[in-house]
Design a protein around this motif. Structure first.
Motif, short mmCIF file in Angstrom:
data_model
loop_
_atom_site.label_atom_id
_atom_site.label_comp_id
_atom_site.label_asym_id
_atom_site.label_seq_id
_atom_site.Cartn_x
_atom_site.Cartn_y
_atom_site.Cartn_z
N TYR A 2 -12.92 -7.87 16.13
CA TYR A 2 -12.18 -7.06 17.10
C TYR A 2 -11.68 -5.76 16.46
O TYR A 2 -10.71 -5.17 16.91
CB TYR A 2 -10.99 -7.85 17.66
CG TYR A 2 -11.42 -9.01 18.52
CD1 TYR A 2 -11.70 -8.84 19.88
CD2 TYR A 2 -11.57 -10.28 17.98
CE1 TYR A 2 -12.10 -9.91 20.66
CE2 TYR A 2 -11.98 -11.36 18.76
CZ TYR A 2 -12.24 -11.16 20.11
OH TYR A 2 -12.64 -12.22 20.88
N ASP A 3 -12.36 -5.33 15.41
CA ASP A 3 -11.98 -4.10 14.72
C ASP A 3 -12.78 -2.93 15.27
O ASP A 3 -13.89 -3.10 15.79
CB ASP A 3 -12.25 -4.24 13.21
CG ASP A 3 -11.34 -5.26 12.56
OD1 ASP A 3 -10.17 -5.33 12.95
OD2 ASP A 3 -11.80 -5.99 11.66
N ARG A 39 -9.22 -12.95 15.42
CA ARG A 39 -8.35 -12.69 16.56
C ARG A 39 -7.84 -11.25 16.52
O ARG A 39 -7.66 -10.67 15.46
CB ARG A 39 -7.17 -13.67 16.55
CG ARG A 39 -7.65 -15.12 16.44
CD ARG A 39 -6.51 -16.10 16.23
NE ARG A 39 -5.76 -16.34 17.43
CZ ARG A 39 -4.49 -16.02 17.62
NH1 ARG A 39 -3.81 -15.41 16.65
NH2 ARG A 39 -3.88 -16.28 18.74
N ALA A 40 -7.63 -10.69 17.67
CA ALA A 40 -7.09 -9.33 17.75
C ALA A 40 -5.68 -9.30 17.18
O ALA A 40 -4.92 -10.28 17.33
CB ALA A 40 -7.10 -8.84 19.19
N ARG A 41 -5.31 -8.22 16.51
CA ARG A 41 -3.96 -8.09 15.95
C ARG A 41 -2.93 -8.14 17.07
O ARG A 41 -3.04 -7.43 18.06
CB ARG A 41 -3.84 -6.79 15.16
CG ARG A 41 -2.45 -6.54 14.63
CD ARG A 41 -2.38 -5.24 13.86
NE ARG A 41 -2.74 -5.45 12.46
CZ ARG A 41 -1.88 -5.81 11.52
NH1 ARG A 41 -0.60 -6.05 11.85
NH2 ARG A 41 -2.27 -5.98 10.28
N LYS A 42 -1.91 -8.99 16.88
CA LYS A 42 -0.88 -9.18 17.91
C LYS A 42 0.33 -8.29 17.68
O LYS A 42 0.96 -7.82 18.63
CB LYS A 42 -0.46 -10.66 17.92
CG LYS A 42 0.46 -11.03 19.07
CD LYS A 42 0.70 -12.53 19.09
CE LYS A 42 1.59 -12.93 20.26
NZ LYS A 42 1.82 -14.40 20.31
N GLN A 49 -4.51 -12.60 12.59
CA GLN A 49 -5.92 -12.40 12.92
C GLN A 49 -6.79 -13.54 12.38
O GLN A 49 -7.93 -13.70 12.80
CB GLN A 49 -6.40 -11.05 12.38
CG GLN A 49 -5.82 -9.86 13.13
CD GLN A 49 -6.51 -8.55 12.77
OE1 GLN A 49 -6.20 -7.93 11.75
NE2 GLN A 49 -7.44 -8.12 13.61
#
Length: 318
Positions: free
Chosen positions: A125-126, A198-201, A96
């Motif tokens: 993005y949370d 960044r969104a969690r991948k 992230q």
């Protein structure tokens, strides 16, 4: 060495290879000498085996494995101790945080001669259940610490001058308040930088609701320790003396009133012990004495806290 990247990791086996490759690409592109220190916080999903594999392929990757899960603060504290770079970068292992931020963080630390740069994830993005409490904590921390130029104290992506990480201590859940710890240690050149979130991948977050309660308690702890950690008698002693004096004045007032009545042959309608004020005075004197003794004991304890950051390290490479 130019840069040390400290990465706390707890069950992040899916993301470690991609993260290290990304960091390596950024470092080589900018000509930095570097090391990546992965602190395995007691993972049981193969994260340590992946770290060993990465070390064999890339010697710049180093690792420290805890025997059990101690938490992010412990991982950062041990990572800071091991770091050798002139600038130390911390980032989470979940991808992230973007390694592309590293060159600008390094440049600002060097050129602007800053002590610490804290990332600000301006666009997150949370879910709201995480962002709203975070904003409340940040507001409270700004108010209590006096560091009004930071919007996001808890961002995992931060950059430090080497001297800073070698002179601060992180424990409990204090990783949320490292800028405050640095300020209390005398490092005042603290700035902020907007960074990409960044969104969690892979995987899921490792933090539950209890972190908000722990975070608030740690905020109170760090406020007290920062102001009175080296002089607890000033806190407990002053309250104790004030309480003792108030209780003594009330007791003397009651006794003086009775003596006045006796001297002037005024009929006494009730005894001293029948008055509520007597018991309030008694409690105030007792509490004041206890607070004063607490301050005295705290002064002794504050001089003998040598083993607060001793952790059981199972393995180490690099």
């Amino acid at each position: 060495m130019d840069i040390s990247v400290v990465v706390p990791a707890y069950n992040e086996v899916e993301s470690l290879s991609e993260l290290c490759a990304w960091i390596k690409e950024v470092m080589q592109k900018n000509g930095f000498s570097y090391e990546i220190i992965i602190i395995d916080d007691g993972s049981d999903d193969g994260s340590w085996e992946k770290t060993e594999e990465l070390h064999l392929a890339h010697p710049q990757v180093k690792g420290i494995k805890f025997r059990r899960n101690y938490g992010k603060s412990a991982a950062l504290n041990v990572g800071f101790d091991a770091a050798q770079g002139d600038v130390v970068i911390t980032m989470d292992a979940d991808l992230q945080d973007s390694p592309n931020e590293i060159p600008e963080l390094y440049r600002r630390i060097k050129e602007e001669k800053l002590d610490l740069i804290s990332g600000w994830k301006k666009k997150r993005y949370d879910p709201l259940t995480k962002t709203i409490p975070t904003k409340l904590f940040n507001a409270a921390t700004r108010s209590m610490s006096g560091i009004y130029n930071l919007h996001d104290f808890n961002c995992g992506l931060k950059a430090y001058r080497k001297e800073v990480v070698k002179n601060i201590e992180v424990y409990g859940e204090m990783h949320r308040y490292i800028p405050v710890i640095a300020k209390w240690a005398g490092f005042k050149k603290i700035e902020e930088q907007v960074v990409e979130h960044r969104a969690r991948k892979y995987g899921t977050t490792k933090f539950g609701f209890s972190r908000f309660i722990n975070g608030f308690l740690d905020l109170l702890s760090i406020f007290f320790v920062g102001k009175f950690g080296k002089r607890p008698m000033h806190f407990f002693g002053s309250m104790g003396v004030l309480s003792f004096l108030v209780g003594t004045v009330m007791a003397l007032w009651i006794i003086g009133e009775k003596l006045y009545n006796i001297a002037n042959h005024i009929k006494i309608t009730r005894e001293v012990t029948d008055q509520p004020l007597f018991y309030i005075a008694l409690v105030a004197v007792v509490v004041g004495s206890q607070l004063f003794l607490t301050g005295f004991v705290a002064e002794l304890v504050s001089r003998s806290s040598s083993n607060r950051n001793i952790y059981q390290i199972e393995k180490e490479i690099g």
